[in-house]
Each structure stands twice: as C-alpha cells, then as structure tokens.
Design a protein around this motif. Structure first.
Motif, PDB file in Angstrom:
ATOM      1  N   SER A  38       5.371  11.252   2.736  1.00 51.87           N
ATOM      2  CA  SER A  38       5.014  12.528   2.636  1.00 51.87           C
ATOM      3  C   SER A  38       5.154  13.424   3.704  1.00 51.87           C
ATOM      4  O   SER A  38       4.521  14.473   3.804  1.00 51.87           O
ATOM      5  N   GLY A  39       5.715  13.123   4.871  1.00 55.64           N
ATOM      6  CA  GLY A  39       5.886  13.823   6.084  1.00 55.64           C
ATOM      7  C   GLY A  39       4.594  13.933   7.010  1.00 55.64           C
ATOM      8  O   GLY A  39       4.575  14.914   7.664  1.00 55.64           O
ATOM      9  N   LEU A  40       3.658  13.124   6.739  1.00 50.73           N
ATOM     10  CA  LEU A  40       2.418  13.113   7.456  1.00 50.73           C
ATOM     11  C   LEU A  40       2.242  12.452   8.517  1.00 50.73           C
ATOM     12  O   LEU A  40       1.522  12.607   9.420  1.00 50.73           O
ATOM     13  N   LEU A  41       3.095  11.299   8.834  1.00 49.72           N
ATOM     14  CA  LEU A  41       3.296  10.712   9.963  1.00 49.72           C
ATOM     15  C   LEU A  41       4.519  10.340  10.552  1.00 49.72           C
ATOM     16  O   LEU A  41       5.496  10.225   9.577  1.00 49.72           O
ATOM     17  N   PRO A  42       4.984  10.228  11.608  1.00 50.38           N
ATOM     18  CA  PRO A  42       6.067   9.918  12.159  1.00 50.38           C
ATOM     19  C   PRO A  42       6.637   8.620  11.747  1.00 50.38           C
ATOM     20  O   PRO A  42       5.819   7.627  11.589  1.00 50.38           O
ATOM     21  N   THR A  43       8.047   8.372  11.715  1.00 46.22           N
ATOM     22  CA  THR A  43       8.388   6.758  11.225  1.00 46.22           C
ATOM     23  C   THR A  43       8.249   5.912  12.236  1.00 46.22           C
ATOM     24  O   THR A  43       7.913   6.359  13.443  1.00 46.22           O
ATOM     25  N   ARG A  44       8.638   4.655  12.211  1.00 50.92           N
ATOM     26  CA  ARG A  44       8.591   3.797  13.112  1.00 50.92           C
ATOM     27  C   ARG A  44       7.375   3.548  13.951  1.00 50.92           C
ATOM     28  O   ARG A  44       7.227   3.706  15.344  1.00 50.92           O
ATOM     29  N   ARG A  45       6.323   3.422  13.255  1.00 50.25           N
ATOM     30  CA  ARG A  45       4.995   2.951  13.763  1.00 50.25           C
ATOM     31  C   ARG A  45       4.373   1.989  12.796  1.00 50.25           C
ATOM     32  O   ARG A  45       4.891   1.736  11.421  1.00 50.25           O
ATOM     33  N   THR A  46       3.233   1.439  13.253  1.00 48.50           N
ATOM     34  CA  THR A  46       2.460   0.490  12.270  1.00 48.50           C
ATOM     35  C   THR A  46       1.233   1.224  11.927  1.00 48.50           C
ATOM     36  O   THR A  46       0.743   2.085  12.463  1.00 48.50           O
ATOM     37  N   LEU A  47       0.507   0.659  10.786  1.00 48.67           N
ATOM     38  CA  LEU A  47      -0.757   1.399  10.568  1.00 48.67           C
ATOM     39  C   LEU A  47      -1.619  -0.140  10.346  1.00 48.67           C
ATOM     40  O   LEU A  47      -1.353  -1.302   9.578  1.00 48.67           O
ATOM     41  N   THR A  48      -2.646  -0.287  10.808  1.00 54.93           N
ATOM     42  CA  THR A  48      -3.811  -1.182  10.707  1.00 54.93           C
ATOM     43  C   THR A  48      -4.436  -1.290   9.463  1.00 54.93           C
ATOM     44  O   THR A  48      -4.572  -0.102   8.847  1.00 54.93           O
ATOM     45  N   PRO A  49      -5.223  -2.320   9.344  1.00 54.41           N
ATOM     46  CA  PRO A  49      -5.912  -2.182   7.811  1.00 54.41           C
ATOM     47  C   PRO A  49      -6.953  -1.306   7.945  1.00 54.41           C
ATOM     48  O   PRO A  49      -7.471  -0.679   7.107  1.00 54.41           O
ATOM     49  N   GLY A  50      -7.662  -1.078   9.402  1.00 52.49           N
ATOM     50  CA  GLY A  50      -8.671  -0.428   9.382  1.00 52.49           C
ATOM     51  C   GLY A  50      -8.196   1.381   9.269  1.00 52.49           C
ATOM     52  O   GLY A  50      -8.900   2.147   8.731  1.00 52.49           O
ATOM     53  N   GLU A  51      -7.232   1.567   9.835  1.00 52.98           N
ATOM     54  CA  GLU A  51      -6.411   3.030   9.458  1.00 52.98           C
ATOM     55  C   GLU A  51      -6.006   3.171   8.006  1.00 52.98           C
ATOM     56  O   GLU A  51      -6.429   4.290   7.680  1.00 52.98           O
ATOM     57  N   ALA A  52      -5.575   2.168   7.359  1.00 50.49           N
ATOM     58  CA  ALA A  52      -5.594   2.054   6.083  1.00 50.49           C
ATOM     59  C   ALA A  52      -6.637   2.602   5.270  1.00 50.49           C
ATOM     60  O   ALA A  52      -6.831   3.270   4.277  1.00 50.49           O
ATOM     61  N   GLY A  53      -7.697   1.848   5.392  1.00 56.55           N
ATOM     62  CA  GLY A  53      -9.150   2.002   4.954  1.00 56.55           C
ATOM     63  C   GLY A  53      -9.515   3.447   5.168  1.00 56.55           C
ATOM     64  O   GLY A  53     -10.152   4.095   4.270  1.00 56.55           O
ATOM     65  N   ARG A  54      -9.276   4.224   6.261  1.00 56.13           N
ATOM     66  CA  ARG A  54      -9.588   5.371   6.576  1.00 56.13           C
ATOM     67  C   ARG A  54      -8.901   6.503   5.558  1.00 56.13           C
ATOM     68  O   ARG A  54      -9.554   7.435   5.063  1.00 56.13           O
ATOM     69  N   LEU A  55      -7.784   6.313   5.274  1.00 56.61           N
ATOM     70  CA  LEU A  55      -6.924   6.974   4.498  1.00 56.61           C
ATOM     71  C   LEU A  55      -7.580   6.884   2.949  1.00 56.61           C
ATOM     72  O   LEU A  55      -7.638   7.764   2.113  1.00 56.61           O
ATOM     73  N   ARG A  56      -7.621   5.690   2.513  1.00 56.80           N
ATOM     74  CA  ARG A  56      -8.296   5.265   1.165  1.00 56.80           C
ATOM     75  C   ARG A  56      -9.707   6.018   1.138  1.00 56.80           C
ATOM     76  O   ARG A  56     -10.266   6.559  -0.009  1.00 56.80           O
ATOM     77  N   ALA A  57     -10.590   5.948   2.147  1.00 61.25           N
ATOM     78  CA  ALA A  57     -12.056   6.373   2.231  1.00 61.25           C
ATOM     79  C   ALA A  57     -11.852   8.084   1.906  1.00 61.25           C
ATOM     80  O   ALA A  57     -12.518   8.586   1.214  1.00 61.25           O
ATOM     81  N   LEU A  58     -10.878   8.601   2.655  1.00 63.76           N
ATOM     82  CA  LEU A  58     -10.778  10.215   2.534  1.00 63.76           C
ATOM     83  C   LEU A  58     -10.135  10.473   1.028  1.00 63.76           C
ATOM     84  O   LEU A  58     -10.541  11.246   0.197  1.00 63.76           O
ATOM     85  N   ARG A  59      -9.589   9.469   0.568  1.00 64.35           N
ATOM     86  CA  ARG A  59      -8.888   9.773  -0.882  1.00 64.35           C
ATOM     87  C   ARG A  59     -10.024   9.693  -1.752  1.00 64.35           C
ATOM     88  O   ARG A  59      -9.999  10.698  -2.740  1.00 64.35           O
ATOM     89  N   GLU A  60     -10.703   8.687  -1.669  1.00 69.74           N
ATOM     90  CA  GLU A  60     -12.390   8.629  -2.535  1.00 69.74           C
ATOM     91  C   GLU A  60     -13.173   9.772  -2.413  1.00 69.74           C
ATOM     92  O   GLU A  60     -13.479  10.280  -3.516  1.00 69.74           O
ATOM     93  N   CYS A  61     -13.347  10.259  -1.377  1.00 68.95           N
ATOM     94  CA  CYS A  61     -14.071  11.401  -1.069  1.00 68.95           C
ATOM     95  C   CYS A  61     -13.783  12.690  -1.768  1.00 68.95           C
ATOM     96  O   CYS A  61     -14.247  13.736  -2.242  1.00 68.95           O
TER      97      CYS A  61
END
Length: 205
Positions: A58-81
């Motif tokens: 989606s062009g929201l994050l630069p490539t070549r990095r990782t995402l932790t489970p906690g960070e993915a959880g923050r994204l899902r929490a924002l989606r649900e709100c």
C-alpha cells in the motif's frame, strides 16, 4: 470492538477485487482486509508477514524491514476501530469510546510537517506532508487514521456504504446512489439468489 478472525487452516483464498474507493482511501482498503469467504472468515493481516506485505504494497511502509507480532496487532486494532466507527456513522449511533480513543491515539502517534519538493522538472514544485518523528509504523498508522478521519468527517462521508450482499462485510464508496454492492461479484451473487428464489416460488404455486 469486534475481534478479527482467521481463515481455517490459514490457506489464502483468491484476492477479491478492490471495492470502489479503496484505491484512493487506504483506510477503506484496511477495513476490507477482513472478509467472509465461502470457506469462512479470513484475515489478510493475521500474520506479521502478511501485514507487512499489505503495508508495503500500500506504500505505507518502506520495504526490507520486519514487522513484529505486536506491531501487526496494532494494525489490526486500528482496523477494528475504523470498522466500528464506519458502522456507527452508517447507523447514526454514538461511536464506541474505545474505538474513538484508538483512532485519536493513532492520529497523534506521529507529527507530520509540510515540505516543499522541487526537483526542477516540468512538474514544478509540490507540497508534501512528511513524518517529523515516531517510527515508520507510527507514521503508517497515523496516515491510515488521518484518512479514516477525513472519510468520516469530509465530503465523502455520505458515500461510505456497507455492501448489501448477504454475508459480505466489506465497505465501499458509492459511485452512484443506486449502488448497493462492493463488487460485481457480490451483485451477481445477489441477483442469482433472487432469481433462484423467484424460480423456486413459481415452482411451488
């Protein structure tokens, strides 16, 4: 707020066509990462790697990095709100205070400043909004929250709609007043169900 679901067995179904407005509004694309398929509920963001693919795609994050489970959880929490706030907007009910607080927290995660970009090409100067602090994920969440807030309060607020097809939980922007479905696929499914119901009713009379 509601809880995201994951497809049984983790097998990814075929991607659905983008709902009208999702290409222009990443917040709309975000809420549509949780869907109901013939095989059950599916979450495009269930795993950190999948969430990272969505953010980078989606062009929201630069490539070549990782995402932790906690960070993915923050994204899902924002989606649900955002989903909860869209629902409140459509029903006219007061929003869940927790959902509103979640969105406002994401809005404040990263300050953005204006920068004039001018490279001497025929395009001329343009004003860009760039993050002035926070992590790359903070900036991504703030962009998503800002887009959601603009959709909820801006000129397109009345165009935000929930798909009218039974079993579909996606949102879209109405391109015209008569549109009821998020995709041709959903529209065809509804029309087929209506045709079947009429044929069955005619056969019992």
């Amino acid at each position: 707020m509601t809880t995201p679901h994951t497809a049984p067995g983790g097998a990814a179904p075929q991607p659905l066509p983008a709902a009208p407005g999702a290409d222009q509004h990443p917040a709309l694309a975000l809420v549509n990462t949780r869907t109901i398929r013939p095989t059950g509920a599916f979450d495009d963001l269930a795993e950190p790697a999948a969430a990272l693919d969505w953010l980078t795609g989606s062009g929201l994050l630069p490539t070549r990095r990782t995402l932790t489970p906690g960070e993915a959880g923050r994204l899902r929490a924002l989606r649900e709100c955002v989903r909860d706030l869209f629902t409140a907007r459509l029903t006219g009910d007061a929003p869940d205070p927790a959902a509103l607080a979640e969105l406002n927290s994401a809005l404040a995660a990263t300050p953005f400043t204006g920068r004039l970009h001018w490279d001497g090409t025929a395009d001329g100067p343009r004003l860009e909004s760039r993050p002035a602090g926070g992590t790359p994920l903070d900036a991504a969440l703030t962009r998503l929250a800002r887009d959601a807030a603009e959709l909820l309060s801006g000129p397109h607020a009345e165009a935000v709609a929930a798909c009218g097809a039974t079993g579909c939980i996606r949102y879209f922007l109405r391109t015209h007043g008569a549109r009821q479905w998020c995709s041709q696929r959903c529209g065809d499914r509804v029309r087929a169900a209506r045709h079947y119901a009429r044929t069955r009713a005619a056969g019992t009379t």
